[in-house]
Motif scaffolding. Structure first.
Motif, PDB file in Angstrom:
ATOM      1  N   ILE A  11       0.859  -1.183   0.000  1.00 16.18           N
ATOM      2  CA  ILE A  11       0.000   0.000   0.000  1.00 16.18           C
ATOM      3  C   ILE A  11       0.895   1.233   0.000  1.00 16.18           C
ATOM      4  CG2 ILE A  11      -1.738   1.321   1.255  1.00 16.18           C
ATOM      5  CD1 ILE A  11      -2.714  -1.351   2.441  1.00 16.18           C
ATOM      6  N   VAL A  13       2.135   5.011   0.334  1.00 12.81           N
ATOM      7  CA  VAL A  13       1.709   6.177   1.099  1.00 12.81           C
ATOM      8  C   VAL A  13       2.245   7.435   0.429  1.00 12.81           C
ATOM      9  CG1 VAL A  13       1.453   4.945   3.283  1.00 12.81           C
ATOM     10  CG2 VAL A  13       3.637   5.972   2.728  1.00 12.81           C
ATOM     11  N   HIS A  44       6.373   4.366  -2.942  1.00 14.40           N
ATOM     12  CA  HIS A  44       5.527   5.424  -2.380  1.00 14.40           C
ATOM     13  C   HIS A  44       5.515   6.616  -3.324  1.00 14.40           C
ATOM     14  CE1 HIS A  44       5.278   3.128   1.287  1.00 14.40           C
ATOM     15  NE2 HIS A  44       6.593   3.072   1.355  1.00 14.40           N
ATOM     16  N   ASP A 158       5.832   0.099   5.243  1.00 16.65           N
ATOM     17  CA  ASP A 158       5.421  -0.986   4.347  1.00 16.65           C
ATOM     18  C   ASP A 158       4.335  -1.794   5.051  1.00 16.65           C
ATOM     19  OD1 ASP A 158       5.147  -3.320   2.779  1.00 16.65           O
ATOM     20  OD2 ASP A 158       7.248  -3.209   2.151  1.00 16.65           O
ATOM     21  N   TYR A 159       3.139  -1.753   4.512  1.00 20.75           N
ATOM     22  CA  TYR A 159       1.987  -2.434   5.101  1.00 20.75           C
ATOM     23  C   TYR A 159       2.226  -3.933   5.295  1.00 20.75           C
ATOM     24  CZ  TYR A 159      -2.776  -4.219   5.531  1.00 20.75           C
ATOM     25  OH  TYR A 159      -3.911  -4.863   5.956  1.00 20.75           O
ATOM     26  N   ARG A 160       3.109  -4.502   4.507  1.00 24.13           N
ATOM     27  CA  ARG A 160       3.366  -5.940   4.568  1.00 24.13           C
ATOM     28  C   ARG A 160       4.327  -6.321   5.693  1.00 24.13           C
ATOM     29  NH1 ARG A 160       5.884  -6.480  -1.118  1.00 24.13           N
ATOM     30  NH2 ARG A 160       6.985  -4.738  -0.154  1.00 24.13           N
ATOM     31  N   CYS A 164       4.261  -5.747  12.863  1.00 22.08           N
ATOM     32  CA  CYS A 164       3.376  -4.583  12.791  1.00 22.08           C
ATOM     33  C   CYS A 164       4.088  -3.452  12.051  1.00 22.08           C
ATOM     34  CB  CYS A 164       2.941  -4.128  14.182  1.00 22.08           C
ATOM     35  SG  CYS A 164       4.302  -3.698  15.272  1.00 22.08           S
ATOM     36  N   ASN A 165       3.314  -2.414  11.705  1.00 20.38           N
ATOM     37  CA  ASN A 165       3.871  -1.303  10.945  1.00 20.38           C
ATOM     38  C   ASN A 165       3.001  -0.070  11.131  1.00 20.38           C
ATOM     39  OD1 ASN A 165       1.865  -1.111   8.557  1.00 20.38           O
ATOM     40  ND2 ASN A 165       2.360  -3.295   8.683  1.00 20.38           N
ATOM     41  N   VAL A 167       1.643   1.779   8.737  1.00 25.11           N
ATOM     42  CA  VAL A 167       0.583   1.919   7.734  1.00 25.11           C
ATOM     43  C   VAL A 167      -0.716   1.277   8.202  1.00 25.11           C
ATOM     44  CG1 VAL A 167      -0.087   1.468   5.330  1.00 25.11           C
ATOM     45  CG2 VAL A 167       2.285   2.066   5.890  1.00 25.11           C
ATOM     46  N   GLU A 168      -0.626   0.126   8.857  1.00 22.60           N
ATOM     47  CA  GLU A 168      -1.842  -0.566   9.256  1.00 22.60           C
ATOM     48  C   GLU A 168      -2.653   0.201  10.299  1.00 22.60           C
ATOM     49  OE1 GLU A 168      -0.854  -4.452  10.767  1.00 22.60           O
ATOM     50  OE2 GLU A 168       0.656  -3.634  12.111  1.00 22.60           O
TER      51      GLU A 168
END
Length: 180
Positions: A11, A13, A44, A158-160, A164-165, A167-168
């Protein structure tokens, strides 16, 4: 240990880059160029970019304007995090923060220690959140910008990234403003 979960979508940003300097101009802003190259290579988008003088009020105004822009998710500033009298970026960031991300400074210091040893104590890199936007104040050196991106921000934006990160949890950063 952290990892990228390839089963999840990337995803992108929208990131704004702010260079704080009394002497830099667009043609010689190597740290800003480094951040732009790194963030675009990661997938991004560059949402905005500018240079402001080492003036606390001017820096804070730019940060607030970008935090109010719904097309900006993250602000990366470079410069003005040292110890000299003109280094006021950290104070400007803290004028804007709703919450400080204290561990960002700690992790940045750990990364810096591996590269420059005890000289890492001279950095006041910081991170925080305001109006649903992440803000990070990085030193003005290209090496420090490279290290902050490669070792911390690349992964946290990085959402992946697991476990955790940043973005989520981005959709929940301003949930306190929506409560009645």
């Amino acid at each position: 240990m952290s990892r990228i979960d390839e089963t999840l979508p990337f995803i992108p940003v929208r990131i704004a880059v702010l260079t704080v300097s009394d002497t830099r101009q667009s043609g010689d802003d190597k740290s800003g160029d480094t951040l732009v190259a790194r963030l675009t290579e990661a997938g991004h988008s560059l949402a905005a970019r500018t240079i402001v003088r080492d003036e606390r009020a001017e820096i804070a105004v730019q940060l607030r304007n970008w935090c109010a822009d719904p097309d900006i998710d993250v602000i990366l500033s470079t410069g003005g995090t040292g110890l000299t009298g003109r280094d006021v970026t950290v104070e400007a960031h803290r004028d804007v923060y709703e919450k400080e991300i204290e561990a960002f400074a700690t992790v940045f210091t750990m990364v810096s220690m591996q590269k420059i040893g005890t000289s890492a104590v001279q950095s006041r890199a910081t991170g925080g959140v305001a109006n649903g936007t992440y803000l990070f104040a990085l030193p003005g050196s290209t090496g420090a910008c490279r290290d902050a991106w490669d070792e911390i921000l690349k992964w946290q934006l990085d959402y992946r990234h697991r476990p955790c990160n940043f973005v989520e949890i981005m959709p929940r950063l301003d949930e306190h403003q929506r409560r009645k």
